[in-house]
Design a protein around this motif. Structure first.
Motif, PDB file in Angstrom:
ATOM      1  N   SER A   1     -13.836   1.968  -3.661  1.00 28.43           N
ATOM      2  CA  SER A   1     -13.001   2.188  -4.162  1.00 28.43           C
ATOM      3  C   SER A   1     -13.205   3.358  -5.603  1.00 28.43           C
ATOM      4  O   SER A   1     -14.417   3.278  -5.809  1.00 28.43           O
ATOM      5  CB  SER A   1     -12.485   0.842  -5.197  1.00 28.43           C
ATOM      6  OG  SER A   1     -12.162  -0.189  -4.216  1.00 28.43           O
ATOM      7  N   TYR A   2     -12.380   3.920  -5.932  1.00 31.65           N
ATOM      8  CA  TYR A   2     -12.596   4.736  -7.129  1.00 31.65           C
ATOM      9  C   TYR A   2     -12.187   4.132  -8.807  1.00 31.65           C
ATOM     10  O   TYR A   2     -11.610   3.294  -8.587  1.00 31.65           O
ATOM     11  CB  TYR A   2     -12.009   6.223  -6.973  1.00 31.65           C
ATOM     12  CG  TYR A   2     -10.343   6.162  -6.874  1.00 31.65           C
ATOM     13  CD1 TYR A   2      -9.566   6.006  -8.034  1.00 31.65           C
ATOM     14  CD2 TYR A   2      -9.576   5.889  -5.848  1.00 31.65           C
ATOM     15  CE1 TYR A   2      -8.337   6.092  -7.864  1.00 31.65           C
ATOM     16  CE2 TYR A   2      -8.410   5.837  -5.783  1.00 31.65           C
ATOM     17  CZ  TYR A   2      -7.602   5.900  -6.825  1.00 31.65           C
ATOM     18  OH  TYR A   2      -6.306   5.941  -6.811  1.00 31.65           O
TER      19      TYR A   2
ATOM     20  N   SER B   1      -3.734   3.753  -0.116  1.00 34.90           N
ATOM     21  CA  SER B   1      -4.349   3.234  -1.483  1.00 34.90           C
ATOM     22  C   SER B   1      -3.444   2.219  -2.031  1.00 34.90           C
ATOM     23  O   SER B   1      -2.075   1.929  -1.699  1.00 34.90           O
ATOM     24  CB  SER B   1      -4.658   4.338  -2.458  1.00 34.90           C
ATOM     25  OG  SER B   1      -3.202   4.874  -3.170  1.00 34.90           O
ATOM     26  N   ARG B   2      -3.896   1.380  -2.909  1.00 38.10           N
ATOM     27  CA  ARG B   2      -3.406   0.076  -3.608  1.00 38.10           C
ATOM     28  C   ARG B   2      -3.511   0.516  -5.107  1.00 38.10           C
ATOM     29  O   ARG B   2      -4.325   1.372  -5.616  1.00 38.10           O
ATOM     30  CB  ARG B   2      -3.861  -1.199  -3.147  1.00 38.10           C
ATOM     31  CG  ARG B   2      -3.683  -1.498  -1.610  1.00 38.10           C
ATOM     32  CD  ARG B   2      -3.877  -2.666  -1.539  1.00 38.10           C
ATOM     33  NE  ARG B   2      -3.975  -3.119   0.155  1.00 38.10           N
ATOM     34  CZ  ARG B   2      -2.920  -3.395   0.470  1.00 38.10           C
ATOM     35  NH1 ARG B   2      -1.752  -3.480  -0.261  1.00 38.10           N
ATOM     36  NH2 ARG B   2      -3.220  -3.706   1.871  1.00 38.10           N
TER      37      ARG B   2
ATOM     38  N   CYS C   1      -6.770   0.967  -6.761  1.00 38.11           N
ATOM     39  CA  CYS C   1      -7.812   1.905  -6.543  1.00 38.11           C
ATOM     40  C   CYS C   1      -8.395   1.729  -5.287  1.00 38.11           C
ATOM     41  O   CYS C   1      -9.510   2.575  -5.215  1.00 38.11           O
ATOM     42  CB  CYS C   1      -8.598   2.249  -7.903  1.00 38.11           C
ATOM     43  SG  CYS C   1      -7.670   2.876  -9.396  1.00 38.11           S
ATOM     44  N   SER C   2      -8.309   0.812  -4.403  1.00 40.08           N
ATOM     45  CA  SER C   2      -8.871   0.809  -3.152  1.00 40.08           C
ATOM     46  C   SER C   2      -8.238   1.624  -2.376  1.00 40.08           C
ATOM     47  O   SER C   2      -7.073   1.902  -2.379  1.00 40.08           O
ATOM     48  CB  SER C   2      -8.611  -0.597  -2.790  1.00 40.08           C
ATOM     49  OG  SER C   2      -7.240  -1.111  -2.585  1.00 40.08           O
ATOM     50  N   VAL C   3      -9.067   2.199  -1.325  1.00 32.11           N
ATOM     51  CA  VAL C   3      -8.666   3.271  -0.529  1.00 32.11           C
ATOM     52  C   VAL C   3      -9.024   2.880   1.030  1.00 32.11           C
ATOM     53  O   VAL C   3     -10.080   2.207   1.131  1.00 32.11           O
ATOM     54  CB  VAL C   3      -9.319   4.526  -0.692  1.00 32.11           C
ATOM     55  CG1 VAL C   3      -8.647   5.417   0.242  1.00 32.11           C
ATOM     56  CG2 VAL C   3      -8.893   4.945  -2.229  1.00 32.11           C
TER      57      VAL C   3
ATOM     58  N   LYS D   1     -12.119   0.498   5.514  1.00 30.12           N
ATOM     59  CA  LYS D   1     -12.323   0.405   4.131  1.00 30.12           C
ATOM     60  C   LYS D   1     -13.261   1.462   3.591  1.00 30.12           C
ATOM     61  O   LYS D   1     -14.335   1.639   4.049  1.00 30.12           O
ATOM     62  CB  LYS D   1     -12.732  -0.967   3.460  1.00 30.12           C
ATOM     63  CG  LYS D   1     -11.930  -1.990   3.884  1.00 30.12           C
ATOM     64  CD  LYS D   1     -12.395  -3.275   3.350  1.00 30.12           C
ATOM     65  CE  LYS D   1     -11.226  -4.608   3.557  1.00 30.12           C
ATOM     66  NZ  LYS D   1     -11.652  -5.611   2.970  1.00 30.12           N
TER      67      LYS D   1
ATOM     68  N   GLY E   1      -9.109  13.424  -3.413  1.00 27.83           N
ATOM     69  CA  GLY E   1      -8.030  13.012  -4.218  1.00 27.83           C
ATOM     70  C   GLY E   1      -7.690  13.872  -5.546  1.00 27.83           C
ATOM     71  O   GLY E   1      -8.897  14.126  -6.151  1.00 27.83           O
TER      72      GLY E   1
ATOM     73  N   ALA F   1       0.963  -1.330   0.113  1.00 28.94           N
ATOM     74  CA  ALA F   1      -0.027  -0.148   0.041  1.00 28.94           C
ATOM     75  C   ALA F   1       1.021   1.416   0.099  1.00 28.94           C
ATOM     76  O   ALA F   1       2.136   1.093   0.523  1.00 28.94           O
ATOM     77  CB  ALA F   1      -0.684  -0.035   1.435  1.00 28.94           C
TER      78      ALA F   1
ATOM     79  N   ARG G   1      -0.803   7.717   1.440  1.00 26.31           N
ATOM     80  CA  ARG G   1      -1.444   9.066   0.834  1.00 26.31           C
ATOM     81  C   ARG G   1      -1.155  10.242   1.703  1.00 26.31           C
ATOM     82  O   ARG G   1      -1.077  11.596   1.435  1.00 26.31           O
ATOM     83  CB  ARG G   1      -2.620   8.820   0.165  1.00 26.31           C
ATOM     84  CG  ARG G   1      -2.613   7.763  -0.814  1.00 26.31           C
ATOM     85  CD  ARG G   1      -1.812   8.372  -1.870  1.00 26.31           C
ATOM     86  NE  ARG G   1      -1.807   7.290  -2.984  1.00 26.31           N
ATOM     87  CZ  ARG G   1      -1.290   7.708  -4.369  1.00 26.31           C
ATOM     88  NH1 ARG G   1      -0.479   8.466  -4.245  1.00 26.31           N
ATOM     89  NH2 ARG G   1      -1.330   6.585  -5.170  1.00 26.31           N
TER      90      ARG G   1
END
Length: 388
Positions: free
Chosen positions: A140-141, A119-120, A123-125, A137, A165, A106, A109
């Motif tokens: 995701s974007y 984030s990964r 696009c998971s945050v 959790k 973001g 990860a 940010r």
């Protein structure tokens, strides 16, 4: 007489062995209670005493010492590597390595209020609190929007928490508020965008501040957009900072820090003397309730932090009262030298380390930690089942 002396010595040796044996047979519960309050260096010594003491204490122990130490509110530098996380504490000159599987792979940010925003690549945050191991959790974007930088407004447990973001060129800004299931994407006018400097943005009172290359400051009013999202035309308010030309052309790294209504811009130069410049901008002018007029806003050079310490890093930057006198008027960077934090002194105009006599004016001094952030150790009221 000689035989009596020999006998006495034997008895003393036996008593010593029994005494040592008694320490080795202390209850594991008691040993764990004692070790929980030891700092990193003392903890390592504790585990080296004997086998029973070592077996009673885990290798990867909780980060309680950072919370219980006399300087618990002093930021420490956290770095996430391929296999382990590292914590560098500037006061204790201690480095603590710990396996935190949730963070492997990860990217940090942003850091604030004791929380990390990560984030990964998929696009998971998520939020993570390294001192309690609580993970939150977020939705995701979309892969179409690769956010270059991110930040959040308040602790994730707060009802008004907003995560923002921004993409590399500033063409899109995405935000999500607590309780929402999807990200809102704001598309900006192309002529209002420019290339970001790469430093972490700042969210203050509903306004989103980004530093552009060439030293320009860009502002997006999130409150104005939320007030009329269908009519509001997304654009950056960009104004020239009036910074000296040699800074705009030569700075290598930059950081933004907000503190009590002031925005601080920190520039680390490449092969220049002095190596670091600080400028401040008042975001809340006194005596004016009207909307800020950017043409009247000017950066002012800061030459002395007085009794404060500035901590800067890609993931989180803080301006704090100096934890100890020797840390005043210094800037701690995301660098280490021989496992000690590297700082820049505004008084000497040199890079130093507290635990070394070496100093230099060269900006390359020390090893740069890439995936890193300063973080303030603190507890949280969040529970493991807490959800966004």
């Amino acid at each position: 007489m000689a035989e009596e002396i020999v006998q006495i010595n034997r008895e003393k040796d036996q008593e010593k062995k029994e005494f040592d044996k008694s320490w080795a047979k202390l209850l594991p519960e008691l040993l764990q209670l004692v070790s929980a309050h030891l700092f990193v260096t003392d903890y390592s010594t504790f585990r080296a005493i004997c086998k029973s003491w070592r077996l009673s204490t885990p290798i990867s122990k909780p980060l309680l010492p950072l919370l219980d130490s006399p300087h618990s509110q002093s930021p420490c530098l956290m770095s996430v590597g391929n296999y382990k996380c590292s914590f560098f504490h500037p006061i204790y000159n201690s480095t603590y390595h710990m396996e935190i599987p949730e963070l492997l792979g990860a990217m940090i940010r942003y850091s604030k209020y004791g929380w990390l925003l990560l984030s990964r690549a998929d696009c998971s945050v998520f939020f993570f609190h390294p001192f309690s191991k609580i993970k939150i959790k977020l939705p995701s974007y979309h892969h179409e929007y690769a956010f270059e930088t991110m930040c959040f407004s308040s602790p994730p447990t707060s009802g008004d928490c907003v995560v923002i973001g921004v993409t590399f060129a500033g063409m899109q800004v995405g935000f999500i508020r607590r309780g929402e299931l999807d990200w809102t994407i704001c598309q900006f006018k192309r002529d209002s965008c420019s290339e970001l400097s790469g430093c972490t943005p700042v969210l203050y009172k509903g306004k989103f501040y980004c530093l552009y290359k060439l030293g320009r400051l860009a502002v997006f009013d999130l409150n104005e957009y939320l007030g009329a999202p269908n009519q509001y035309s997304c654009s950056w308010t960009v104004f020239s900072t009036g910074l000296p030309e040699h800074i705009c052309d030569s700075y290598e790294l930059s950081y933004l820090v907000e503190d009590n209504g002031k925005l601080f811009a920190v520039f680390e130069m490449h092969d220049c003397e002095p190596s670091v410049y600080i400028f401040s901008l008042n975001l809340s002018p006194r005596g004016s309730r009207s909307r800020m007029t950017w043409s009247h806003m000017k950066w002012h050079e800061v030459r002395n932090l007085r009794n404060k310490t500035l901590y800067v890093s890609p993931g989180g930057s803080f301006l704090e009262l100096a934890a100890v006198k020797g840390m005043r008027n210094k800037i701690y960077l995301p660098k280490v030298q021989d496992n000690s934090n590297v700082f820049y002194s505004l008084k000497t105009k040199n890079y130093h380390s507290f635990f070394s006599d070496y100093s230099t004016r060269i900006s390359s001094y020390g090893r740069e930690l890439n995936n890193s952030s300063w973080i303030i150790p603190m507890l949280t009221t969040a529970e493991e089942e807490f959800s966004w």
